[in-house]
Write a protein that holds these residues in place. Sequence first.
Motif, PDB file in Angstrom:
ATOM      1  N   ILE A  77      47.026  24.534  -8.979  1.00  0.00           N
ATOM      2  CA  ILE A  77      46.605  25.182 -10.215  1.00  0.00           C
ATOM      3  C   ILE A  77      47.058  24.336 -11.401  1.00  0.00           C
ATOM      4  N   ASP A  78      46.329  24.447 -12.507  1.00  0.00           N
ATOM      5  CA  ASP A  78      46.658  23.749 -13.742  1.00  0.00           C
ATOM      6  C   ASP A  78      47.065  24.786 -14.780  1.00  0.00           C
ATOM      7  N   VAL A  79      48.293  24.677 -15.290  1.00  0.00           N
ATOM      8  CA  VAL A  79      48.827  25.716 -16.169  1.00  0.00           C
ATOM      9  C   VAL A  79      48.840  25.238 -17.622  1.00  0.00           C
ATOM     10  N   ARG A  80      48.278  26.072 -18.492  1.00  0.00           N
ATOM     11  CA  ARG A  80      48.255  25.802 -19.927  1.00  0.00           C
ATOM     12  C   ARG A  80      48.725  27.034 -20.697  1.00  0.00           C
ATOM     13  N   THR A  81      48.993  26.837 -21.981  1.00  0.00           N
ATOM     14  CA  THR A  81      49.555  27.895 -22.813  1.00  0.00           C
ATOM     15  C   THR A  81      48.593  28.236 -23.942  1.00  0.00           C
ATOM     16  N   THR A  82      48.369  29.527 -24.148  1.00  0.00           N
ATOM     17  CA  THR A  82      47.472  29.991 -25.198  1.00  0.00           C
ATOM     18  C   THR A  82      48.178  30.017 -26.558  1.00  0.00           C
ATOM     19  N   CYS A 158      51.720  20.932 -14.226  1.00  0.00           N
ATOM     20  CA  CYS A 158      52.250  21.410 -15.510  1.00  0.00           C
ATOM     21  C   CYS A 158      51.527  20.710 -16.657  1.00  0.00           C
ATOM     22  N   LYS A 159      50.333  21.177 -16.976  1.00  0.00           N
ATOM     23  CA  LYS A 159      49.518  20.533 -18.001  1.00  0.00           C
ATOM     24  C   LYS A 159      50.099  20.699 -19.398  1.00  0.00           C
ATOM     25  N   ASP A 160      50.280  21.949 -19.801  1.00  0.00           N
ATOM     26  CA  ASP A 160      50.779  22.240 -21.152  1.00  0.00           C
ATOM     27  C   ASP A 160      51.538  23.554 -21.086  1.00  0.00           C
ATOM     28  N   VAL A 161      52.802  23.470 -20.664  1.00  0.00           N
ATOM     29  CA  VAL A 161      53.569  24.695 -20.443  1.00  0.00           C
ATOM     30  C   VAL A 161      55.053  24.387 -20.587  1.00  0.00           C
ATOM     31  N   ALA A 162      55.752  25.284 -21.267  1.00  0.00           N
ATOM     32  CA  ALA A 162      57.205  25.176 -21.358  1.00  0.00           C
ATOM     33  C   ALA A 162      57.813  25.669 -20.047  1.00  0.00           C
ATOM     34  N   PRO A 163      58.955  25.129 -19.649  1.00  0.00           N
ATOM     35  CA  PRO A 163      59.510  25.512 -18.351  1.00  0.00           C
ATOM     36  C   PRO A 163      59.986  26.953 -18.264  1.00  0.00           C
ATOM     37  N   GLU A 164      60.517  27.499 -19.359  1.00  0.00           N
ATOM     38  CA  GLU A 164      61.114  28.849 -19.291  1.00  0.00           C
ATOM     39  C   GLU A 164      60.119  29.927 -18.864  1.00  0.00           C
TER      40      GLU A 164
END
Length: 287
Positions: A77-82, A158-164
Amino acid sequence: MNRALKNLRSSFIIWCLIVQNAAYGQSPDSVAYYRTVLAAQNKIGISAHRGSSEIAPENTLATFRAVLQMQVDYIEIDVRTTKDGQLVILHDGTLNRTTTGAGPVKDQALAELKKLSAAKGYDNQFQKEQIPTLDEVGELLADWNAHHPSKTNLYVDCKDVAPEPLVEILTKYGLLNDAVFYGSDEKLLALQKVAPTAKLMPGLKNADAMADKISKLHPYAFDVSWPALSESLVGQIHHQKIKVFSDLLDFYDLPSQYAKAAQFGIDVIQTDHVLKVYRTLATKMVK
């Protein structure tokens, strides 16, 4: 193959995989057979690349449900942040290619993204598919794993995501410890500070970079560029007690390359053609 024929084939495959049980059902006999053969040998793990866009739109719940039926070892999966800090699953930084929206994902709130179809280019069967959240994927996978002896884990790009927030959500669904995490060295180092035991998987394009990455990241695995792989390099990596993953995608996604991967002894093949990999490797192993 034109889109209409591709969608017709996709519909038939999904029917074959899912119709036997509305929740999850029994896997097709062919999948059960292939998995039994692979498990009896030096098993190669299979990672489904964004699910499988041959079956259903990439990075959607529909395609994840389908590849769960195939008993894959990993779903990538590719994870991004809104804009409002929610974690969603989408490969591209923009909405244009795979959804009915446009523009950067990070500029949209989740509520706006949920109004879009994530099935651009597919037929009406999939038009209600939305961009899933990481929570939705976590819930789906946790439920599957709770009801099946063979677990499927996450391969997180981890495309665009903070670790927390990433660690928080995966911990909530019991998926953190068995997930593997791919990304830039900087992103993986940041993740390691939050989750010291996370299974990091940096990319490796040539053997010369291996020692530095081992010293810096203490990786669980390397995602090795397929053109750089050799039986010797796999042996060197395994000697360090590190696993080898490799993407066999696009013009490398062929039976001849799956057989070569088995010969090299790699640990996980990432593919868009899960059943083709199963058939190739099971046939090779029973000869």
